[in-house]
Design a protein around this motif. Sequence first.
Motif, PDB file in Angstrom:
ATOM      1  N   LYS A 159       0.828  -1.200   0.000  1.00 30.22           N
ATOM      2  CA  LYS A 159       0.000   0.000   0.000  1.00 30.22           C
ATOM      3  C   LYS A 159       0.865   1.254   0.000  1.00 30.22           C
ATOM      4  CE  LYS A 159      -3.753   2.283   2.497  1.00 30.22           C
ATOM      5  NZ  LYS A 159      -3.059   3.588   2.557  1.00 30.22           N
ATOM      6  N   ASN A 291     -10.672   4.536  -8.157  1.00 32.82           N
ATOM      7  CA  ASN A 291     -11.322   3.607  -7.229  1.00 32.82           C
ATOM      8  C   ASN A 291     -10.901   2.167  -7.517  1.00 32.82           C
ATOM      9  OD1 ASN A 291     -13.132   3.948  -5.002  1.00 32.82           O
ATOM     10  ND2 ASN A 291     -14.610   2.703  -6.102  1.00 32.82           N
ATOM     11  N   LYS A 294      -7.227   1.586  -6.385  1.00 34.66           N
ATOM     12  CA  LYS A 294      -7.045   1.588  -4.931  1.00 34.66           C
ATOM     13  C   LYS A 294      -7.661   0.368  -4.253  1.00 34.66           C
ATOM     14  CE  LYS A 294      -6.600   6.535  -3.965  1.00 34.66           C
ATOM     15  NZ  LYS A 294      -7.195   7.698  -3.257  1.00 34.66           N
ATOM     16  N   HIS A 295      -8.831  -0.070  -4.722  1.00 39.33           N
ATOM     17  CA  HIS A 295      -9.603  -1.024  -3.940  1.00 39.33           C
ATOM     18  C   HIS A 295      -9.913  -2.360  -4.608  1.00 39.33           C
ATOM     19  CE1 HIS A 295     -10.132   2.361  -1.300  1.00 39.33           C
ATOM     20  NE2 HIS A 295     -10.856   3.033  -2.173  1.00 39.33           N
ATOM     21  N   SER A 296      -9.848  -2.457  -5.940  1.00 38.66           N
ATOM     22  CA  SER A 296     -10.435  -3.627  -6.595  1.00 38.66           C
ATOM     23  C   SER A 296      -9.523  -4.840  -6.671  1.00 38.66           C
ATOM     24  CB  SER A 296     -10.868  -3.250  -8.013  1.00 38.66           C
ATOM     25  OG  SER A 296      -9.725  -3.110  -8.856  1.00 38.66           O
ATOM     26  N   GLU A 297      -8.175  -4.620  -6.660  1.00 32.34           N
ATOM     27  CA  GLU A 297      -7.215  -5.714  -6.881  1.00 32.34           C
ATOM     28  C   GLU A 297      -7.465  -6.383  -8.234  1.00 32.34           C
ATOM     29  OE1 GLU A 297      -7.563  -8.338  -3.570  1.00 32.34           O
ATOM     30  OE2 GLU A 297      -6.815  -6.889  -2.113  1.00 32.34           O
ATOM     31  N   ASN A 321     -12.307  -7.562  -6.925  1.00 33.01           N
ATOM     32  CA  ASN A 321     -12.980  -8.211  -5.793  1.00 33.01           C
ATOM     33  C   ASN A 321     -14.386  -7.671  -5.521  1.00 33.01           C
ATOM     34  OD1 ASN A 321     -12.466  -5.698  -4.689  1.00 33.01           O
ATOM     35  ND2 ASN A 321     -10.714  -6.394  -3.495  1.00 33.01           N
ATOM     36  N   ASN A 323     -15.114  -4.762  -4.390  1.00 37.08           N
ATOM     37  CA  ASN A 323     -15.104  -3.905  -3.204  1.00 37.08           C
ATOM     38  C   ASN A 323     -15.060  -2.452  -3.637  1.00 37.08           C
ATOM     39  OD1 ASN A 323     -14.854  -2.762  -0.717  1.00 37.08           O
ATOM     40  ND2 ASN A 323     -12.769  -3.481  -0.338  1.00 37.08           N
ATOM     41  N   MET A 325     -15.804   0.187  -1.720  1.00 42.42           N
ATOM     42  CA  MET A 325     -15.444   1.098  -0.624  1.00 42.42           C
ATOM     43  C   MET A 325     -16.355   2.328  -0.617  1.00 42.42           C
ATOM     44  SD  MET A 325     -12.946  -0.548   0.718  1.00 42.42           S
ATOM     45  CE  MET A 325     -12.124   0.621   1.804  1.00 42.42           C
ATOM     46  N   GLU A 326     -17.615   2.151  -1.070  1.00 38.28           N
ATOM     47  CA  GLU A 326     -18.515   3.301  -1.122  1.00 38.28           C
ATOM     48  C   GLU A 326     -18.828   3.775   0.285  1.00 38.28           C
ATOM     49  OE1 GLU A 326     -22.602   4.714  -3.360  1.00 38.28           O
ATOM     50  OE2 GLU A 326     -21.954   2.629  -3.460  1.00 38.28           O
ATOM     51  N   GLN A 328     -16.665   5.391   2.115  1.00 41.47           N
ATOM     52  CA  GLN A 328     -15.428   5.636   2.842  1.00 41.47           C
ATOM     53  C   GLN A 328     -14.587   6.717   2.180  1.00 41.47           C
ATOM     54  OE1 GLN A 328     -13.217   2.186   3.956  1.00 41.47           O
ATOM     55  NE2 GLN A 328     -15.029   0.928   4.266  1.00 41.47           N
TER      56      GLN A 328
END
Length: 371
Positions: A159, A291, A294-297, A321, A323, A325-326, A328
């Motif tokens: 990260k 987005n 940062k979050h999906s991989e 994945n 995700n 992250m809505e 946040q």
Amino acid sequence: MLKKIYPADQIEKYLFIDLIAVIFLIYRVVMSEWAIHFAVKLLFIALFVACYYIGLWHRDWRLLVGSLVGCLLIVALSMYVDSWLLLYGFVFANLLGRAYHKWIISVGMAGIIVMFMVFCWINEGSPIGMFTPTYFPTLIAQLVTPIVIYTRTKANFLKEKLDIANAQLERYIQEEERSRIARDLHDTLGQTLTMIKLKSELTLRLVDKNPEKAKDELNDIVNTSRLALQQVRELVTDMKFISLAKEYELSRDICHKAGIELIVNNKESRSLLTNVAETMLALSVRESITNIIKHSEAKHCTISQLEQDEYYHIQVSDDGNGNLMEGQGNGIQSIRERMALLQGEVHIVAYPNNGTAITLKVPLMRNRKVK
């Protein structure tokens, strides 16, 4: 001074716990009825603390050696002081999770298993005793601890690398934008201002010699000044405008650096979109891509666009994945606000472990250019 005794990056998380653990161990060993000389007890404590400090400050083979020796000391202390001192295996299990290499963790975990086997062999008469409810849960917990810590540390490290890469990309984009503005100023406004300067100098020479000619030059200067003002307005407009084509190119470059393959399908004409609508869509695509990174991989991302039912559609989908992250962050909310300003819509669908799809819709009829 304290940072020279204890690693600075661990002071907030572990210092207080480690102090309590070491102090309690010292008290328990010193006050035990172990029939050996007091100096030998202190020697055991000193060796344990030394092994602990080796593991605390090192992440290489020295950590492994310190952990294995520490496990042997725990066996001795558990046999002659109290069996529950086997719990101190968590100390070295924790340290092993911060090792640089997986083989160090593997060998260290084997050492923890041997520690329980030797204790049960001597204390219970058989190494199989470590599978009893008294010891087995503790053994499993100590084996899982280094894996969990290693995974968490690795994730934090990745990260940090991603944050650094994003910051570098942002600086790179800013530098590119500054360079573009400098080129535009030099190639357009610079030439016009140079012309004004030359005509002004010529007018100064003609004021006394040829007033009529000087008047004509002044008229040219006025017209050229108007042209310069128009160029300034155009440059400001261009700075505010963000084209979808350029945003796709930038997104592809950013995704590539993040290890994501980006494909743009159905490159249709956007003639029915105003500059405002195209800029809003480009910014929404940027938020969607950010987005995803940062979050999906995700490994693959697709941008599709089409005109249907008097709407212009852009769909950004990935195979990550699911995700979003809505809630946040401000990314999804910003997209909703931009689409609302255009009297458009945004639909977000998440499939757990199978990606997300963000669909942007803006009406074409309301966005026709006025000719």
